[in-house]
Each structure stands twice: as C-alpha cells, then as structure tokens.
Design an enzyme around this catalytic site. Structure first.
Site, PDB file in Angstrom:
ATOM      1  CG  HIS A  18      -1.754  -1.130   1.388  1.00 28.77           C
ATOM      2  ND1 HIS A  18      -2.063  -1.900   2.440  1.00 28.77           N
ATOM      3  CD2 HIS A  18      -2.809  -1.316   0.576  1.00 28.77           C
ATOM      4  CE1 HIS A  18      -3.180  -2.869   2.324  1.00 28.77           C
ATOM      5  NE2 HIS A  18      -3.593  -2.367   0.908  1.00 28.77           N
ATOM      6  CE  LYS A  42     -12.527  -6.835   1.853  1.00 33.79           C
ATOM      7  NZ  LYS A  42     -11.351  -6.403   1.485  1.00 33.79           N
ATOM      8  NE  ARG A  91      -2.870  -7.566  -4.507  1.00 31.63           N
ATOM      9  CZ  ARG A  91      -3.822  -8.146  -3.857  1.00 31.63           C
ATOM     10  NH1 ARG A  91      -3.581  -8.277  -2.580  1.00 31.63           N
ATOM     11  NH2 ARG A  91      -5.224  -8.394  -4.134  1.00 31.63           N
TER      12      ARG A  91
END
Length: 162
Positions: A18, A42, A91
């Site tokens: 991050h 979440k 990523r």
C-alpha cells in the site's frame, strides 16, 4: 488547478505494498487523499479509526498525503473531495479484472472521474492485507512486509484476541 487523487481501500492493515502505491502516487499528484473504506461486507481486524491512525503515522513524511475515511459510493466521495482521479494498485493480472469492472462502473456513474492504475513494485506483488493477518495471527515475523507501528498493532490485536 491542483491535481487531487483519491487512493481508496480497506487498509486492514496497511502494508508496504500500500505504501508503495501511496508514495509513488504522491509524486504524480499534487494531493493524494488516502480514503479508508467502511466496508460492510468485511469483518475487519482493525476499526476504521485504528486504520486511519496507522496510516497517518506511516505517511506522516509525505506532505501532500491526507488520510480520511468514507461510507457510500466512491465516486460520490471523489466528487465531494473535488478530486478527479482514483488511484488503484495492481499486484497481478488477477487484480485487473476486478479493477477494470470497478473503474468501468465508476466511469459510468461519473464520466469526469479517471482511474489511474499503478503496478505494485515486484517485491510486494504477493502481498495482501489478508495474507499479512494470516501470518501475523500465528506469531510469524511480518517486519519486512509492514511498518514497525503496524507490526506492533498486529501483535497487540492478536494478543488481545486470545
């Protein structure tokens, strides 16, 4: 006019991956607002306020970075902050499909908002907050994947949960 970008995420917890995106984004835009999402889907390890505090500590050296939190639609938040760009880190190819969908719906909701994709540094491409939490839960060393203050917060959190 100053270029303002929003870098949204759950940051539960913030990782060096991050920070790579935030730091590099701060070199491209005049101001970067790192926005911690209240994600109802979440169950976070850290409360939003804890994540905001950790992010403030690890980005204190970046003068043009501001930390905030938000609820609701990202494009509404971006408009409220008078920003024009969303920064998203990628990523791997597997991230791209989801991020492309999100960017497409954001563009449909507000054609003025651009999404700026940044590839994460290769040394962090395997890293996710979920992996960090899983490793830390079992007491493994995470000092090379999260800042010291985050490592300490993880140790405290998992000690308190036992």
């Amino acid at each position: 006019m100053a270029s303002i970008a929003v870098c949204p995420g759950s940051f539960d917890p913030v990782t060096y991956g991050h920070l790579d995106i935030i730091t590099r984004g701060s070199k491209v835009f005049d101001k970067v607002i790192v926005a911690v999402l209240h994600n109802r889907n979440k169950t976070p390890l850290f409360e939003v306020e804890e994540r905001v505090k950790l992010l403030q500590e690890v980005t204190a050296h970046l003068e043009n970075v501001e930390i905030d939190s938000f609820n609701g639609l990202l494009v509404d938040y971006v408009k409220q902050k008078k920003a024009s760009t969303i920064i998203r880190g990628l990523r791997a190819v597997s991230d791209f499909e989801y991020e492309m969908q999100a960017a497409s719906i954001n563009r449909k909701l507000d054609p003025e908002v651009e999404t700026f994709f940044m590839m994460t540094n290769n040394q962090f491409s395997y890293l996710s907050s979920s992996i960090v939490k899983e490793v830390a839960k079992y007491g493994a060393n995470v000092s090379d994947i999260v800042p010291d203050v985050v490592e300490a917060a993880l140790r405290t959190k998992y000690k308190d949960l036992k």
